[in-house]
Enzyme design. Structure first.
Site, PDB file in Angstrom:
ATOM      1  N   HIS A  23      12.174  18.801  -8.674  1.00  0.00           N
ATOM      2  CA  HIS A  23      11.760  19.100 -10.168  1.00  0.00           C
ATOM      3  C   HIS A  23      12.506  19.997 -10.473  1.00  0.00           C
ATOM      4  O   HIS A  23      13.075  19.726 -12.375  1.00  0.00           O
ATOM      5  CB  HIS A  23       9.676  19.791 -10.458  1.00  0.00           C
ATOM      6  CG  HIS A  23       8.858  18.374  -9.905  1.00  0.00           C
ATOM      7  ND1 HIS A  23       8.466  17.595 -11.167  1.00  0.00           N
ATOM      8  CD2 HIS A  23       8.896  17.730  -9.118  1.00  0.00           C
ATOM      9  CE1 HIS A  23       7.584  16.591 -10.335  1.00  0.00           C
ATOM     10  NE2 HIS A  23       8.028  16.699  -9.158  1.00  0.00           N
ATOM     11  N   ASP A 120       6.330  20.786 -17.084  1.00  0.00           N
ATOM     12  CA  ASP A 120       6.025  19.957 -16.420  1.00  0.00           C
ATOM     13  C   ASP A 120       4.682  18.950 -16.313  1.00  0.00           C
ATOM     14  O   ASP A 120       4.200  19.255 -17.133  1.00  0.00           O
ATOM     15  CB  ASP A 120       7.092  19.984 -14.649  1.00  0.00           C
ATOM     16  CG  ASP A 120       7.549  19.658 -13.754  1.00  0.00           C
ATOM     17  OD1 ASP A 120       6.780  18.164 -13.829  1.00  0.00           O
ATOM     18  OD2 ASP A 120       7.865  19.660 -13.464  1.00  0.00           O
ATOM     19  N   SER A 284      14.080  16.542   1.556  1.00  0.00           N
ATOM     20  CA  SER A 284      13.697  17.855   2.468  1.00  0.00           C
ATOM     21  C   SER A 284      12.523  17.787   1.569  1.00  0.00           C
ATOM     22  O   SER A 284      11.843  18.366   2.428  1.00  0.00           O
ATOM     23  CB  SER A 284      14.477  19.148   1.373  1.00  0.00           C
ATOM     24  OG  SER A 284      14.282  19.041  -0.236  1.00  0.00           O
ATOM     25  N   HIS A 363      15.248   7.929   0.513  1.00  0.00           N
ATOM     26  CA  HIS A 363      14.351   7.171   0.465  1.00  0.00           C
ATOM     27  C   HIS A 363      13.393   6.868  -1.433  1.00  0.00           C
ATOM     28  O   HIS A 363      12.523   6.734  -1.521  1.00  0.00           O
ATOM     29  CB  HIS A 363      13.628   8.282   0.739  1.00  0.00           C
ATOM     30  CG  HIS A 363      13.814   9.682  -0.074  1.00  0.00           C
ATOM     31  ND1 HIS A 363      15.601  10.069  -0.599  1.00  0.00           N
ATOM     32  CD2 HIS A 363      13.290  10.488  -0.618  1.00  0.00           C
ATOM     33  CE1 HIS A 363      15.195  11.116  -0.715  1.00  0.00           C
ATOM     34  NE2 HIS A 363      14.579  11.546  -1.308  1.00  0.00           N
ATOM     35  N   SER A 368      18.491  11.199  -6.307  1.00  0.00           N
ATOM     36  CA  SER A 368      19.668  10.102  -4.806  1.00  0.00           C
ATOM     37  C   SER A 368      20.151   8.728  -5.293  1.00  0.00           C
ATOM     38  O   SER A 368      21.127   8.535  -4.450  1.00  0.00           O
ATOM     39  CB  SER A 368      18.899  10.055  -3.621  1.00  0.00           C
ATOM     40  OG  SER A 368      18.280  11.311  -2.753  1.00  0.00           O
ATOM     41  N   GLY A 386       4.730   7.739  -2.798  1.00  0.00           N
ATOM     42  CA  GLY A 386       4.811   7.614  -4.780  1.00  0.00           C
ATOM     43  C   GLY A 386       6.099   7.217  -5.687  1.00  0.00           C
ATOM     44  O   GLY A 386       6.583   5.982  -5.054  1.00  0.00           O
TER      45      GLY A 386
END
Length: 475
Positions: A23, A120, A284, A363, A368, A386
């Site tokens: 985030h 957020d 990570s 992923h 990414s 998710g």
């Protein structure tokens, strides 16, 4: 760069991301771009995160970092200030601690007097608090718009057969009412089961869904890390659902990597032909179990191509011990001249940019996806939790970007085998354009050119700043 707000009062914004680096990083990227357009930024985070933020936030007279003390909560060890060091149970307690920060945030905002706060999902109380101080709020989503559109909308509640805290797997396997039907998006059973976490309450606190819905209903405007070119139908659906401005930052393409790749990796990668190496990594904070690691490793071996596999493990585990348990007997000996298995941090951007790397197995994290496309890699998607499931549908979907291939999975369990991994890699590396009418490689090239067009990407931020100047003057 020309100051976008030179003829008007300079904007001052506060950035308040959740304390997870997945985030924090997009908030930093957006901060850097806003500063380049003459916007003053005050960035809030816990002290333990600040050194890492300083390494990427371009500190100028227009950018400052302000430390926040995390209130003590029973069960949350002092000094843990990022989710990367926490168990899932601790991360739930972190949300509770963030809720206790309201008096401190009130004092800070009273002193800073910004025009806007970018906030957020966890800080659902912020719009009301800021409004009492005359400050406007912008809920900034670090996820692809498709995720909010599919999960985090009022229609998700309305077409559910139950309450928001007990939304069923069957409910989640269907898109919400009004969702763009032409895009034919639906979740598999194992994907829906994973998303059910979003509707759970812990320690009597609001669920993630309740927090996000509160954020989106209460904020002045919604800001998404996307653009109409990539996610137009989902942006339009979000606007219809919330009847308020949905502003877009563009995909926030990362800056070209700085520094030089470690000599040992330059030497290893340099043994192989251009675009022949598979780079495989899951970030990570996304972890594979032992069976998944075994099948993934054997699948990479089956491709016959050289590969660089990066695996990480949860905090409080021994990576080497976990690796030894997961990898098949004799695997490391068999791949000695053609494969690397690494744990811990690596220079990912520099590795992806190396001329020998041609395929990225990952992923499906949204940042990414962008990183892989910019680096001119073919994408193999293996989402594990998710929003990654919906990102993968966006990237691989024929009606959407169609610029990658997802590894086939079992409908109920989500399991995959070595052959599934091998087939997905083969599709993008060997058989990529054999299906008539569908050219993944051509689409990959098109999106890469779009993302690397600095004029286009810069205009997204210029338009955002202009929209904020307009919102600032509204009562």
């Amino acid at each position: 760069m020309e100051n976008s707000s030179s003829s008007e009062e300079a904007l001052h914004v506060v950035m308040f991301p959740y304390f997870a680096f997945g985030h924090i990083s997009p908030f930093v990227q957006l901060s850097n771009r806003l500063c380049a357009h003459g916007v003053k930024v005050s960035f809030l985070s816990a002290p333990g995160n600040i050194s890492r933020i300083k390494s990427t936030l371009k500190l100028t007279p227009d950018a400052q970092i302000i430390p926040l003390q995390i209130p003590q909560v029973e069960g949350l060890p002092p000094g843990l200030e990022s989710t990367s060091d926490m168990t899932p149970a601790m991360a739930e307690l972190l949300k509770q601690a963030i809720d206790l920060m309201q008096p401190h945030i009130t004092t800070l905002l009273s002193q800073l007097k910004p025009h806007f706060v970018f906030f957020d999902f966890a800080q659902h109380w912020l719009p009301k608090l800021a409004s009492q101080l005359g400050i406007k709020t912008l809920r900034f989503s670090v996820f692809a718009t498709i995720s909010d559109a599919y999960i985090m909308v009022p229609a998700r509640q309305h077409n559910s057969s139950s309450t928001s805290t007990s939304t069923t797997i069957d409910d989640l396997m269907r898109p919400p009412n009004g969702f763009p039907v032409a895009h034919n998006i639906a979740l598999k059973e194992f994907e829906a089961r994973d998303f059910s976490y979003v509707f759970m309450r812990f320690h009597g606190n609001p669920s993630v869904y309740e927090r996000v819905l509160d954020c989106l209903n209460s904020c002045t405007a919604i800001v998404n890390k996307s653009c109409m070119e990539m996610e137009g139908p989902y942006v339009d659906f979000l606007r219809t659902q919330f009847q308020k401005p949905v502003l877009l930052t563009g995909p926030l393409v990362p800056e070209p990597p700085s520094g030089e790749l470690d000599h040992k990796w330059v030497h290893w990668l340099g043994q192989f032909p251009a675009k022949s190496v598979i780079y495989c990594s899951f970030g990570s904070e996304t972890f594979l179990n032992q069976d998944q690691i075994k099948e993934l490793a054997l699948g990479l071996e089956l491709t016959g191509l050289p590969f660089f596999l990066v695996l990480n493990f949860p905090a409080n585990t021994n990576p080497q011990t976990e690796l030894a348990r997961a990898l098949p007997d004799g695997f490391m000996e068999r791949i000695q001249n053609k494969g690397v298995v690494h744990t811990g941090w690596v220079q990912q951007q520099l590795i992806l940019a190396h001329q020998s790397v041609g395929c990225y197995v990952f992923h499906s994290g949204y940042s990414s996806v962008i990183e892989g496309l910019v680096s001119d890699c073919q994408l193999v998607l293996l989402p594990l939790k998710g929003d990654q499931y919906l990102n993968s549908k966006l990237v691989a979907g024929v009606e959407d970007m169609r610029t990658g291939v997802e590894v086939k999975r079992r409908e109920e369990s989500g399991g995959f085998g070595r052959e599934d991994v091998m087939e997905a890699v083969k599709t993008v590396m060997v058989d990529v354009d054999k299906k008539p009418g569908v050219s993944i490689r051509a689409n990959q090239s098109k999106w890469r050119q779009f993302l690397l067009n600095r004029e286009i990407q810069d205009k997204f931020i210029a338009d955002l700043v202009q929209a904020l100047q307009g919102l600032k003057s509204l009562c």
